[in-house]
Design a protein around this motif. Structure first.
Motif, PDB file in Angstrom:
ATOM      1  N   PHE A 224       0.916  -1.134   0.058  1.00 27.44           N
ATOM      2  CA  PHE A 224      -0.036  -0.077   0.112  1.00 27.44           C
ATOM      3  C   PHE A 224       1.137   0.992  -0.104  1.00 27.44           C
ATOM      4  CE2 PHE A 224      -2.629  -2.773   3.133  1.00 27.44           C
ATOM      5  CZ  PHE A 224      -2.816  -3.664   2.024  1.00 27.44           C
ATOM      6  N   CYS A 225       0.662   2.239  -0.702  1.00 30.37           N
ATOM      7  CA  CYS A 225       0.952   3.461  -1.208  1.00 30.37           C
ATOM      8  C   CYS A 225       2.832   3.299  -1.219  1.00 30.37           C
ATOM      9  CB  CYS A 225       1.273   4.409   0.185  1.00 30.37           C
ATOM     10  SG  CYS A 225      -0.827   4.739   0.364  1.00 30.37           S
ATOM     11  N   GLY A 226       3.238   2.243  -1.652  1.00 29.64           N
ATOM     12  CA  GLY A 226       4.681   1.779  -1.991  1.00 29.64           C
ATOM     13  C   GLY A 226       4.599   0.233  -2.235  1.00 29.64           C
ATOM     14  N   SER A 227       5.589   0.021  -3.210  1.00 27.89           N
ATOM     15  CA  SER A 227       5.384  -1.386  -3.917  1.00 27.89           C
ATOM     16  C   SER A 227       6.535  -1.856  -4.161  1.00 27.89           C
ATOM     17  CB  SER A 227       4.140  -1.321  -4.976  1.00 27.89           C
ATOM     18  OG  SER A 227       3.879  -2.880  -5.166  1.00 27.89           O
ATOM     19  N   LEU A 228       6.847  -2.443  -5.602  1.00 25.84           N
ATOM     20  CA  LEU A 228       7.745  -3.221  -5.961  1.00 25.84           C
ATOM     21  C   LEU A 228       8.778  -2.404  -6.845  1.00 25.84           C
ATOM     22  CD1 LEU A 228       5.747  -6.303  -7.086  1.00 25.84           C
ATOM     23  CD2 LEU A 228       6.508  -5.800  -4.908  1.00 25.84           C
ATOM     24  N   VAL A 229       8.541  -1.252  -6.892  1.00 28.57           N
ATOM     25  CA  VAL A 229       9.584  -0.369  -7.703  1.00 28.57           C
ATOM     26  C   VAL A 229       9.631   0.854  -6.981  1.00 28.57           C
ATOM     27  CG1 VAL A 229       9.253  -1.304  -9.923  1.00 28.57           C
ATOM     28  CG2 VAL A 229       7.912   0.511  -9.233  1.00 28.57           C
ATOM     29  N   THR A 230      10.812   1.852  -7.293  1.00 30.35           N
ATOM     30  CA  THR A 230      11.026   2.972  -6.569  1.00 30.35           C
ATOM     31  C   THR A 230       9.953   3.805  -6.777  1.00 30.35           C
ATOM     32  OG1 THR A 230      12.814   4.483  -5.897  1.00 30.35           O
ATOM     33  CG2 THR A 230      12.541   4.191  -8.322  1.00 30.35           C
ATOM     34  N   ILE A 231      10.092   4.838  -6.083  1.00 36.15           N
ATOM     35  CA  ILE A 231       9.039   6.046  -6.222  1.00 36.15           C
ATOM     36  C   ILE A 231       9.505   6.967  -7.717  1.00 36.15           C
ATOM     37  CG2 ILE A 231       7.958   8.154  -5.230  1.00 36.15           C
ATOM     38  CD1 ILE A 231       8.107   6.695  -2.555  1.00 36.15           C
ATOM     39  N   ALA A 232       8.623   7.061  -8.454  1.00 40.08           N
ATOM     40  CA  ALA A 232       9.116   7.723  -9.741  1.00 40.08           C
ATOM     41  C   ALA A 232       7.655   7.746 -10.751  1.00 40.08           C
ATOM     42  CB  ALA A 232      10.349   6.602 -10.630  1.00 40.08           C
ATOM     43  N   GLY A 233       7.864   8.287 -11.819  1.00 37.33           N
ATOM     44  CA  GLY A 233       6.704   8.276 -12.705  1.00 37.33           C
ATOM     45  C   GLY A 233       6.037   9.686 -12.491  1.00 37.33           C
ATOM     46  N   ASP A 234       5.043   9.912 -13.157  1.00 31.32           N
ATOM     47  CA  ASP A 234       4.126  10.999 -13.066  1.00 31.32           C
ATOM     48  C   ASP A 234       3.953  11.409 -11.588  1.00 31.32           C
ATOM     49  OD1 ASP A 234       4.138  11.490 -15.834  1.00 31.32           O
ATOM     50  OD2 ASP A 234       1.969  10.873 -15.691  1.00 31.32           O
ATOM     51  N   SER A 235       3.307  10.697 -10.683  1.00 35.37           N
ATOM     52  CA  SER A 235       3.040  10.942  -9.278  1.00 35.37           C
ATOM     53  C   SER A 235       3.955  11.394  -8.417  1.00 35.37           C
ATOM     54  CB  SER A 235       2.122   9.838  -8.603  1.00 35.37           C
ATOM     55  OG  SER A 235       3.125   8.853  -8.152  1.00 35.37           O
ATOM     56  N   ALA A 236       5.313  10.986  -8.687  1.00 31.88           N
ATOM     57  CA  ALA A 236       6.403  11.619  -7.858  1.00 31.88           C
ATOM     58  C   ALA A 236       6.531  12.962  -7.829  1.00 31.88           C
ATOM     59  CB  ALA A 236       7.708  10.676  -8.406  1.00 31.88           C
ATOM     60  N   TYR A 237       6.230  13.589  -9.149  1.00 28.21           N
ATOM     61  CA  TYR A 237       5.973  14.963  -9.291  1.00 28.21           C
ATOM     62  C   TYR A 237       4.586  15.763  -8.919  1.00 28.21           C
ATOM     63  CZ  TYR A 237      10.572  14.156 -11.564  1.00 28.21           C
ATOM     64  OH  TYR A 237      11.804  13.605 -11.824  1.00 28.21           O
ATOM     65  N   VAL A 238       3.749  15.001  -9.529  1.00 27.84           N
ATOM     66  CA  VAL A 238       2.311  15.681  -9.300  1.00 27.84           C
ATOM     67  C   VAL A 238       1.700  15.503  -7.987  1.00 27.84           C
ATOM     68  CG1 VAL A 238       0.069  15.531 -10.349  1.00 27.84           C
ATOM     69  CG2 VAL A 238       1.896  15.214 -11.727  1.00 27.84           C
ATOM     70  N   GLY A 239       2.175  14.594  -7.305  1.00 26.20           N
ATOM     71  CA  GLY A 239       1.486  14.289  -5.785  1.00 26.20           C
ATOM     72  C   GLY A 239       2.000  15.473  -5.037  1.00 26.20           C
ATOM     73  N   PRO A 240       3.510  15.734  -4.890  1.00 23.88           N
ATOM     74  CA  PRO A 240       3.624  16.980  -4.072  1.00 23.88           C
ATOM     75  C   PRO A 240       3.018  18.158  -4.463  1.00 23.88           C
ATOM     76  CG  PRO A 240       5.575  15.571  -4.529  1.00 23.88           C
ATOM     77  CD  PRO A 240       4.506  14.937  -5.443  1.00 23.88           C
ATOM     78  N   LEU A 241       2.652  18.089  -5.704  1.00 24.39           N
ATOM     79  CA  LEU A 241       2.293  19.481  -6.186  1.00 24.39           C
ATOM     80  C   LEU A 241       0.732  19.702  -5.593  1.00 24.39           C
ATOM     81  CD1 LEU A 241       1.972  22.116  -7.921  1.00 24.39           C
ATOM     82  CD2 LEU A 241       1.311  20.558 -10.097  1.00 24.39           C
ATOM     83  N   LEU A 242      -0.060  18.480  -5.765  1.00 18.32           N
ATOM     84  CA  LEU A 242      -1.369  18.247  -5.416  1.00 18.32           C
ATOM     85  C   LEU A 242      -1.496  18.431  -3.743  1.00 18.32           C
ATOM     86  CD1 LEU A 242      -2.654  15.655  -7.581  1.00 18.32           C
ATOM     87  CD2 LEU A 242      -3.014  17.997  -7.822  1.00 18.32           C
ATOM     88  N   ASN A 243      -0.354  18.167  -3.143  1.00 11.45           N
ATOM     89  CA  ASN A 243      -0.336  18.402  -1.573  1.00 11.45           C
ATOM     90  C   ASN A 243       0.272  19.708  -1.172  1.00 11.45           C
ATOM     91  OD1 ASN A 243      -1.826  16.105  -1.519  1.00 11.45           O
ATOM     92  ND2 ASN A 243       0.135  14.865  -1.753  1.00 11.45           N
ATOM     93  N   GLY A 244       0.139  20.742  -2.022  1.00 13.10           N
ATOM     94  CA  GLY A 244       0.642  21.849  -1.670  1.00 13.10           C
ATOM     95  C   GLY A 244       2.173  22.299  -1.516  1.00 13.10           C
ATOM     96  N   GLN A 245       3.010  21.265  -1.883  1.00 17.89           N
ATOM     97  CA  GLN A 245       4.658  21.111  -1.696  1.00 17.89           C
ATOM     98  C   GLN A 245       5.363  21.757  -2.906  1.00 17.89           C
ATOM     99  OE1 GLN A 245       4.717  17.020  -0.838  1.00 17.89           O
ATOM    100  NE2 GLN A 245       4.257  17.275   1.579  1.00 17.89           N
ATOM    101  N   GLY A 246       4.427  22.093  -3.775  1.00 14.56           N
ATOM    102  CA  GLY A 246       5.280  22.458  -5.120  1.00 14.56           C
ATOM    103  C   GLY A 246       5.931  21.037  -6.047  1.00 14.56           C
TER     104      GLY A 246
END
Length: 358
Positions: A224-246
């Protein structure tokens, strides 16, 4: 307005337009740029989540950076998780006892109403989140309490070794030691393992270790919220943006975590998703994330990799939800996630064996 003033105004307008053109567009490598964005909160999320979201961000803004002294971070997250666990115990009654299993500290969480007959021989192992740095004790209880109570099943949450004091594969070794101990009293098909964030990553790493050591894999797992590969892809950039972190200059990667310092993170024992052959031996897997989770892309990609390897992989994505959203029990989305976890393991762990009669 005289000609000089008019020229100055026009020059400024052209400069602003040119700056906006620079900021908004698509570069040849596919990078999208934008001068400014204003993204409303999802209309598909619950009213409770909408109200809670700003408070969650405010609390998160107080968290120490990864570079902070480790004891400062552990105190901060223990206070946060202790409060969550207390709120959970009011909603999901359980009993908790601390044990040492195969040399590893563990909290055994049992439903106050008793383990159901169907789960009498089943057990779940929880691997807590916390960047492989914090989360022992209270963080594990946050992930174990609602599942144990709602599912009426025993959940053992482990205080595995973490960084910066320890490095990979210390945590995987601890999980295997406890798992081997459980195999003395349970069939592999009666055991499930799950974790969130770092715990989700560790769940995959532990299964990879079982396979390498020729230990039977558990009946089912959850990442859950972490799996079989490192944190990358679109959400690695968009997720922080959507959470107000830029948008981060560089996303959080496994190699940046102290637990993996000096480790080749391209090793399939670290990222099992990098080995299709290894994934063929994985058990049925439940994957959970949210659209504002920085790890969403890695979770979605892991589900694709498992499916391509012929593994049953069930993916659930909650709209408007952030990283480890179900750590707060009051949200409707959290309750949905708990029910999803319970139902998945009920379907995939082995049913009770017929009792032998003399």
């Amino acid at each position: 307005m005289n000609a000089r003033a008019l020229f100055t105004v026009l020059a400024c307008l052209f400069a602003v337009a040119a700056w906006a053109d620079e900021q908004a567009g698509v570069r040849p490598d596919g990078t999208v740029t934008a001068a400014s964005v204003a993204i409303p909160y999802s209309q598909f999320a619950s009213p409770q989540a909408r109200a809670f979201f700003p408070r969650m961000l405010a609390a998160g803004a107080q968290s120490p950076p990864l570079s902070a002294p480790i004891e400062q971070s552990r105190r901060f997250y223990d206070r946060l998780n202790s409060d969550r666990a207390a709120r959970m115990r009011k909603l999901y009654p359980v009993t908790v006892r601390h044990e040492t299993i195969a040399g590893v500290g563990a909290d055994v969480v049992l439903p106050e109403q008793g383990v159901s007959a169907a789960n009498r021989h089943r057990v779940l192992v929880n691997l807590h989140g916390g960047a492989f740095l914090w989360g022992a004790g209270s963080g594990g209880l946050v992930e174990a309490i609602p599942v144990a109570s709602l599912g009426r099943i025993e959940v053992i949450t482990l205080d595995y070794r973490q960084g910066p004091e320890h490095t990979f594969p210390a945590a995987s070794e601890d999980v295997e030691a406890v798992y081997r101990k459980l195999l003395q009293t349970h069939r592999p098909s009666e055991i499930g393992i799950y974790g969130c964030s770092a715990g989700g990553i560790l769940t995959g790493e532990a299964v990879a270790r079982f396979i390498a050591d020729k230990v039977p894999v558990p009946g089912a797992i959850g990442t859950f919220c972490g799996s079989l590969v490192t944190i990358a892809g679109d959400s690695a950039y968009v997720g922080p943006l959507l959470n107000g972190q830029g948008v981060p200059a560089e996303p959080l990667d496994l190699a940046t975590l102290p637990y993996f310092h000096g480790i080749d993170t391209s090793d399939p024992r670290v990222q099992p998703g990098l080995s299709p052959e290894l994934l063929k031996h994985f058990p049925p897997t439940l994957l959970i994330t949210g659209t504002r989770d920085m790890a969403m892309s890695s979770v979605v990609h892991s589900q694709t990799l498992l499916t391509e390897a012929g593994v049953e992989a069930e993916l659930h994505v909650w709209e408007g939800m952030w990283h480890s959203f179900f750590s707060d029990p009051e949200l409707p989305e959290s309750r949905q996630a708990y029910r999803t976890i319970v139902a998945f393991f009920e379907r995939h762990l082995a049913p009770p064996q017929e009792e032998a009669h003399p």
